[in-house]
Enzyme design. Structure first.
Site, PDB file in Angstrom:
ATOM      1  N   ASP A   6       0.661  -1.219  -0.174  1.00 26.56           N
ATOM      2  CA  ASP A   6      -0.050   0.010   0.093  1.00 26.56           C
ATOM      3  C   ASP A   6       0.741   1.299   0.040  1.00 26.56           C
ATOM      4  O   ASP A   6       0.413   2.446   0.634  1.00 26.56           O
ATOM      5  CB  ASP A   6      -1.005  -0.064   1.256  1.00 26.56           C
ATOM      6  CG  ASP A   6      -1.905  -1.034   0.959  1.00 26.56           C
ATOM      7  OD1 ASP A   6      -2.553  -1.194  -0.105  1.00 26.56           O
ATOM      8  OD2 ASP A   6      -2.332  -1.784   1.849  1.00 26.56           O
TER       9      ASP A   6
ATOM     10  N   ASP B  11      -6.815  -4.743  -4.317  1.00 26.26           N
ATOM     11  CA  ASP B  11      -6.408  -3.382  -3.793  1.00 26.26           C
ATOM     12  C   ASP B  11      -5.251  -2.816  -4.624  1.00 26.26           C
ATOM     13  O   ASP B  11      -5.262  -1.792  -4.784  1.00 26.26           O
ATOM     14  CB  ASP B  11      -6.235  -3.198  -2.288  1.00 26.26           C
ATOM     15  CG  ASP B  11      -7.503  -3.949  -1.417  1.00 26.26           C
ATOM     16  OD1 ASP B  11      -7.702  -4.934  -1.820  1.00 26.26           O
ATOM     17  OD2 ASP B  11      -7.464  -3.665  -0.387  1.00 26.26           O
TER      18      ASP B  11
ATOM     19  N   GLY C   1      -8.593 -18.674  -5.888  1.00 25.97           N
ATOM     20  CA  GLY C   1      -8.938 -17.429  -5.516  1.00 25.97           C
ATOM     21  C   GLY C   1      -9.566 -17.463  -4.014  1.00 25.97           C
ATOM     22  O   GLY C   1      -9.725 -18.533  -3.643  1.00 25.97           O
TER      23      GLY C   1
ATOM     24  N   THR D 155     -10.478 -14.820  -0.249  1.00 23.95           N
ATOM     25  CA  THR D 155     -10.865 -13.377   0.338  1.00 23.95           C
ATOM     26  C   THR D 155     -10.241 -13.305   1.514  1.00 23.95           C
ATOM     27  O   THR D 155      -9.585 -14.401   2.277  1.00 23.95           O
ATOM     28  CB  THR D 155     -12.339 -13.316   0.491  1.00 23.95           C
ATOM     29  OG1 THR D 155     -12.553 -11.919   0.665  1.00 23.95           O
ATOM     30  CG2 THR D 155     -12.901 -14.097   1.407  1.00 23.95           C
TER      31      THR D 155
ATOM     32  N   ARG E 286     -15.984  -3.642  -1.854  1.00 21.23           N
ATOM     33  CA  ARG E 286     -14.881  -2.717  -1.877  1.00 21.23           C
ATOM     34  C   ARG E 286     -13.721  -3.240  -3.070  1.00 21.23           C
ATOM     35  O   ARG E 286     -13.198  -2.397  -3.658  1.00 21.23           O
ATOM     36  CB  ARG E 286     -14.134  -2.464  -0.409  1.00 21.23           C
ATOM     37  CG  ARG E 286     -13.222  -1.214  -0.501  1.00 21.23           C
ATOM     38  CD  ARG E 286     -13.143  -0.620   0.880  1.00 21.23           C
ATOM     39  NE  ARG E 286     -12.357  -1.158   1.557  1.00 21.23           N
ATOM     40  CZ  ARG E 286     -12.806  -1.844   2.966  1.00 21.23           C
ATOM     41  NH1 ARG E 286     -14.184  -1.720   3.144  1.00 21.23           N
ATOM     42  NH2 ARG E 286     -11.971  -2.550   3.690  1.00 21.23           N
TER      43      ARG E 286
ATOM     44  N   TRP F 192     -12.240  -1.226  -6.058  1.00 20.08           N
ATOM     45  CA  TRP F 192     -10.924  -0.929  -6.247  1.00 20.08           C
ATOM     46  C   TRP F 192     -10.623  -1.471  -7.707  1.00 20.08           C
ATOM     47  O   TRP F 192      -9.815  -0.734  -8.366  1.00 20.08           O
ATOM     48  CB  TRP F 192     -10.015  -1.936  -5.458  1.00 20.08           C
ATOM     49  CG  TRP F 192      -9.744  -1.593  -3.820  1.00 20.08           C
ATOM     50  CD1 TRP F 192     -10.071  -2.386  -2.940  1.00 20.08           C
ATOM     51  CD2 TRP F 192      -9.607  -0.325  -3.199  1.00 20.08           C
ATOM     52  NE1 TRP F 192      -9.965  -1.920  -1.754  1.00 20.08           N
ATOM     53  CE2 TRP F 192      -9.391  -0.538  -1.958  1.00 20.08           C
ATOM     54  CE3 TRP F 192      -9.568   1.004  -3.595  1.00 20.08           C
ATOM     55  CZ2 TRP F 192      -9.755   0.649  -0.971  1.00 20.08           C
ATOM     56  CZ3 TRP F 192      -9.511   1.881  -2.545  1.00 20.08           C
ATOM     57  CH2 TRP F 192      -9.391   1.648  -1.390  1.00 20.08           C
TER      58      TRP F 192
ATOM     59  N   SER G  41     -13.761  -4.085   8.270  1.00 23.00           N
ATOM     60  CA  SER G  41     -13.873  -5.796   8.088  1.00 23.00           C
ATOM     61  C   SER G  41     -15.126  -6.218   8.885  1.00 23.00           C
ATOM     62  O   SER G  41     -14.953  -6.407  10.145  1.00 23.00           O
ATOM     63  CB  SER G  41     -12.451  -6.437   8.986  1.00 23.00           C
ATOM     64  OG  SER G  41     -12.565  -7.835   8.575  1.00 23.00           O
TER      65      SER G  41
END
Length: 377
Positions: free
Chosen positions: A89, A150, A208, A210, A222, A226, A340
């Site tokens: 980030d 993100d 995949g 989460t 969200r 992104w 969250s």
């Protein structure tokens, strides 16, 4: 539109008050109606800096400029001590602080700091797998092979570094990661995974998953947001039409699932009842992302009306039903953001990134102020 101006004036006043409240600290998420503050050690701290720069550009008030400049010095110190930068980030942190200062003031020290930050992000490139590792140290057994959607919003830092240095590796890494994200995070029905895992040695796709969504196979709102904004920005920098197409697909999926009040729940697959949490930040990010997306579409594009109308509905829904206008004690700009829900961390609170994207969308519509993901032409 008068509605946008009133919402912006409210944001300006709230931010003036928050400068006094927060001092040299940074807001993250709220608890019991108060922002939790930190000493610039969260992934979210660039959003406060970005809010200050947006307020300064919109109003010309030196109070905002002075406060924003102070945050950049804090980010300079953070980079120097490498404080909690073991994640991807870096773009959220430095695009909205030092890069913003460079864009607004032409400050060479800020430009140099931003290039240093780009190198920190580059250190997370894993050549064997062909991706930017999201979290943790290289070789980490849990997260070493993990990407998350993100990161698409962090890639503009690398594209920008390429433009200012001519070093091809910045752009090559950004493009490779965007391509991998498009292939593995975006599903065939235009929904998205939050995260994806790869073999750290071979780069072979595993599965995949989460981190904050309802289930591994659900669509965290969200995360979808992104993707909308992130692919639009990759298109801006590369002009690869596949990125533009992907942003449109994700945006249409999002807008086709807006609830009655036009502000989404935290996951598109969660059961809806009176206790289901919203995520106003997902709607704010999407509104800002679609504004960017629209700048790249022809007037004759068959999806333009759907996208523009959905953006307007989303932003009006936020202003009318979720803004803190009329709440003098509120510290945030938007109610009902979720950090969250699954983890029980600020599931129905202020979140600083929601405040940022909400304000970015508003000032872009009202005055054309574009945010800090790329240079203004």
């Amino acid at each position: 539109m008068q509605m946008w101006k009133q919402a912006i004036e409210h944001a300006l006043q709230k931010t003036r008050e928050n400068i006094e409240r927060f001092g040299d600290q940074f807001p993250h998420v709220s608890e019991k109606g108060k922002y939790l503050l930190n000493d610039n050690n969260e992934w979210t701290d660039g959003f406060w800096s970005g809010i200050l720069w947006l307020c300064y550009e919109y109003s010309g008030d030196e109070v905002f400029k002075t406060a924003a400049q102070k945050t950049v010095e804090s980010f300079r110190n953070r980079l120097g001590t490498n404080q909690k930068l073991d994640h991807h980030d870096i773009g959220f942190l430095y695009s909205l602080s030092s890069k913003a200062q460079w864009i607004i003031e032409g400050n060479e020290d800020a430009k140099h700091l931003t290039l240093q930050a780009a190198d920190v992000l580059m250190s997370r490139w894993r050549a064997k797998g062909g991706y930017i590792q999201a979290w943790g140290p290289e070789g980490d057994p849990e997260n070493g092979g993990r990407i998350i959607i993100d990161c698409l919003m962090n890639l503009p830092l690398l594209y920008w570094a390429y433009e200012h240095t001519g070093k091809e590796e910045y752009k090559e890494v950004a493009v490779a990661h965007a391509d991998k994200s498009r292939r593995f995070l975006v599903r065939g029905d235009d929904s998205s995974y939050h995260t994806f895992y790869f073999d750290q040695e071979t780069g072979e796709a595993i599965r995949g998953g989460t981190h904050q969504g309802y289930t591994d196979g659900s669509t965290w709102t969200r995360g979808q947001a992104w993707g909308i904004y992130g692919f639009a920005l990759s298109y801006r920098y590369t002009k690869n039409p596949l990125y533009l197409e992907t942003s449109k697909r994700l945006a249409k999926y999002f807008l086709e699932r807006l609830p009655e009040d036009d502000v989404v729940y935290w996951d598109f697959n969660v059961a809806i009842n009176s206790d289901t949490k919203r995520d106003s930040s997902a709607s704010a990010i999407t509104a800002a992302g679609i504004i960017e997306l629209l700048t790249h579409l022809e007037a004759s594009d068959p999806d333009r009306n759907l996208l523009e109308g959905g953006m307007q509905r989303s932003l009006q829904g936020l202003v009318k039903g979720y803004s803190t206008v009329g709440q003098p004690a509120a510290e945030g700009l938007l109610d009902r953001g979720s950090y969250s829900v699954r983890g029980g961390v600020s599931p129905d609170d202020y979140v600083i990134w929601g405040d940022y994207y909400y304000l970015e969308a508003l000032v872009r519509l009202d005055k054309g102020i574009q945010g800090y993901w790329y240079e203004r032409k």
